[in-house]
Design a protein around this motif. Structure first.
Motif, PDB file in Angstrom:
ATOM      1  N   CYS A   1       1.313  -1.096  -0.239  1.00 44.37           N
ATOM      2  CA  CYS A   1       0.107  -0.228   0.482  1.00 44.37           C
ATOM      3  C   CYS A   1       0.741   1.156  -0.256  1.00 44.37           C
ATOM      4  O   CYS A   1       1.796   1.332   0.478  1.00 44.37           O
ATOM      5  N   PRO A   2       0.824   2.797  -0.707  1.00 42.49           N
ATOM      6  CA  PRO A   2       1.364   3.392  -0.771  1.00 42.49           C
ATOM      7  C   PRO A   2       1.569   4.560   0.272  1.00 42.49           C
ATOM      8  O   PRO A   2       2.827   4.796   0.275  1.00 42.49           O
ATOM      9  N   SER A   3       1.041   3.838   0.863  1.00 40.25           N
ATOM     10  CA  SER A   3       0.247   5.861   1.950  1.00 40.25           C
ATOM     11  C   SER A   3      -0.012   5.324   3.739  1.00 40.25           C
ATOM     12  O   SER A   3      -1.023   4.299   3.518  1.00 40.25           O
ATOM     13  N   THR A   4      -0.250   5.776   4.558  1.00 36.95           N
ATOM     14  CA  THR A   4      -0.933   6.116   5.602  1.00 36.95           C
ATOM     15  C   THR A   4      -2.566   6.420   5.166  1.00 36.95           C
ATOM     16  O   THR A   4      -3.770   6.410   6.018  1.00 36.95           O
ATOM     17  N   TYR A   5      -2.587   7.090   4.401  1.00 41.75           N
ATOM     18  CA  TYR A   5      -4.173   7.542   3.319  1.00 41.75           C
ATOM     19  C   TYR A   5      -4.886   6.262   3.257  1.00 41.75           C
ATOM     20  O   TYR A   5      -5.945   6.057   2.920  1.00 41.75           O
ATOM     21  N   PHE A   6      -3.841   5.346   3.100  1.00 35.92           N
ATOM     22  CA  PHE A   6      -4.366   3.872   2.991  1.00 35.92           C
ATOM     23  C   PHE A   6      -4.286   2.560   3.429  1.00 35.92           C
ATOM     24  O   PHE A   6      -3.484   2.599   4.176  1.00 35.92           O
ATOM     25  N   LYS A   7      -5.019   1.259   3.210  1.00 38.04           N
ATOM     26  CA  LYS A   7      -4.921   0.458   4.293  1.00 38.04           C
ATOM     27  C   LYS A   7      -5.082  -0.813   3.989  1.00 38.04           C
ATOM     28  O   LYS A   7      -5.974  -0.883   2.076  1.00 38.04           O
ATOM     29  N   PRO A   8      -4.531  -1.640   3.643  1.00 37.51           N
ATOM     30  CA  PRO A   8      -4.260  -3.052   3.038  1.00 37.51           C
ATOM     31  C   PRO A   8      -6.005  -4.059   3.308  1.00 37.51           C
ATOM     32  O   PRO A   8      -6.558  -4.192   4.197  1.00 37.51           O
ATOM     33  N   ILE A   9      -6.836  -4.615   2.015  1.00 33.75           N
ATOM     34  CA  ILE A   9      -7.509  -4.979   2.467  1.00 33.75           C
ATOM     35  C   ILE A   9      -7.668  -6.195   3.516  1.00 33.75           C
ATOM     36  O   ILE A   9      -8.737  -6.448   4.083  1.00 33.75           O
TER      37      ILE A   9
END
Length: 249
Positions: free
Chosen positions: A133-141
């Motif tokens: 995942c690219p950064s703290t704005y995203f979370k893995p499924i």
């Protein structure tokens, strides 16, 4: 895997493998054939011993106008070809000591596994076949299954577009690129995405002059790719639209 339908098709322009994105087919593999089709006979491909032959403007007994190389079958019962749910078109051959064995993967280009739209799911970055995942704005499924992709932690409502900003991902490219703006710079590219609610990311790339690049606006984000400049020969940055976290406090 939730990534849209994909297909393999033959048209009057060649052979195309595509994935559906917002009711539009986007190619992840193209074998284009030049010339003008003047005959009404349908274009087609034929699986021969040693190739997948393209007959686009002409037909047999003429020579094919292009071909994807396949290792010739070395024994009976021969080979078969299959388009798999992971978007690969693979060829298998019967080998007495191993059974059915993969001998070719026809749609894989210079990006390798990373060239497939859903190899790492949505919003994920593929590097050397590995997903993250690219950064703290995203979370893995799913934490233990990185290939399933990522999701935005905070949704992107259009009514809060004034609070949208970008996560900048340097040296990131994509499996396809359709220029929405040319002879432009990164700031103009980003602004065009901010002004369009359906835009989820802006891809900007250039050769040697960052003031004269190309911009592609994406309404859906599949797997992104770590840019290998020695192969692509361009600089590339992805600007992923996110909700500005400061506005949520």
């Amino acid at each position: 895997m939730d990534g849209g339908l994909f297909s393999l098709s033959v048209t009057k322009k060649g052979l195309f493998a595509s994935i559906e994105s917002n009711n539009t087919l986007v190619s992840y593999y193209e074998y284009r054939v030049g010339g003008t089709k003047t005959r009404k006979l349908p274009s087609y491909v034929r699986y021969l011993n040693g190739s997948l032959a393209l007959f686009i403007n002409l037909s047999e007994p003429s020579e094919p106008e292009g071909a994807l190389s396949v290792p010739p079958a070395s024994s009976l019962p021969g080979q078969y070809m299959r388009l798999w749910p992971d978007e690969h078109l693979r060829v298998y051959e019967w080998q007495a000591s191993k059974g059915w064995t993969r001998v070719a993967d026809l749609l894989t280009g210079y990006s390798g596994e990373c060239g497939y739209p859903m190899v790492c799911g949505k919003y994920d970055i593929c590097s050397g076949g590995q997903c993250s995942c690219p950064s703290t704005y995203f979370k893995p499924i799913k934490d233990r299954q990185p290939a399933l992709g990522c999701s935005l932690i905070t949704p992107l409502p259009c009514e809060a577009s004034q609070n949208h900003s970008f996560v900048e991902l340097n040296d990131i490219t994509y499996f396809t690129f359709s220029s929405d703006l040319t002879n432009t710079n990164s700031e103009t590219c980003k602004q065009a995405c901010l002004n369009n609610c359906s835009c989820k990311a802006a891809l900007f790339r250039y050769g040697w002059n960052p003031s004269s690049g190309e911009c592609s606006l994406l309404s859906e984000i599949f797997s992104m790719i770590d840019n290998d400049k020695e192969k692509t020969h361009y600089n590339s940055t992805a600007y992923i639209k996110v909700q500005n976290l400061a506005t949520l406090k």
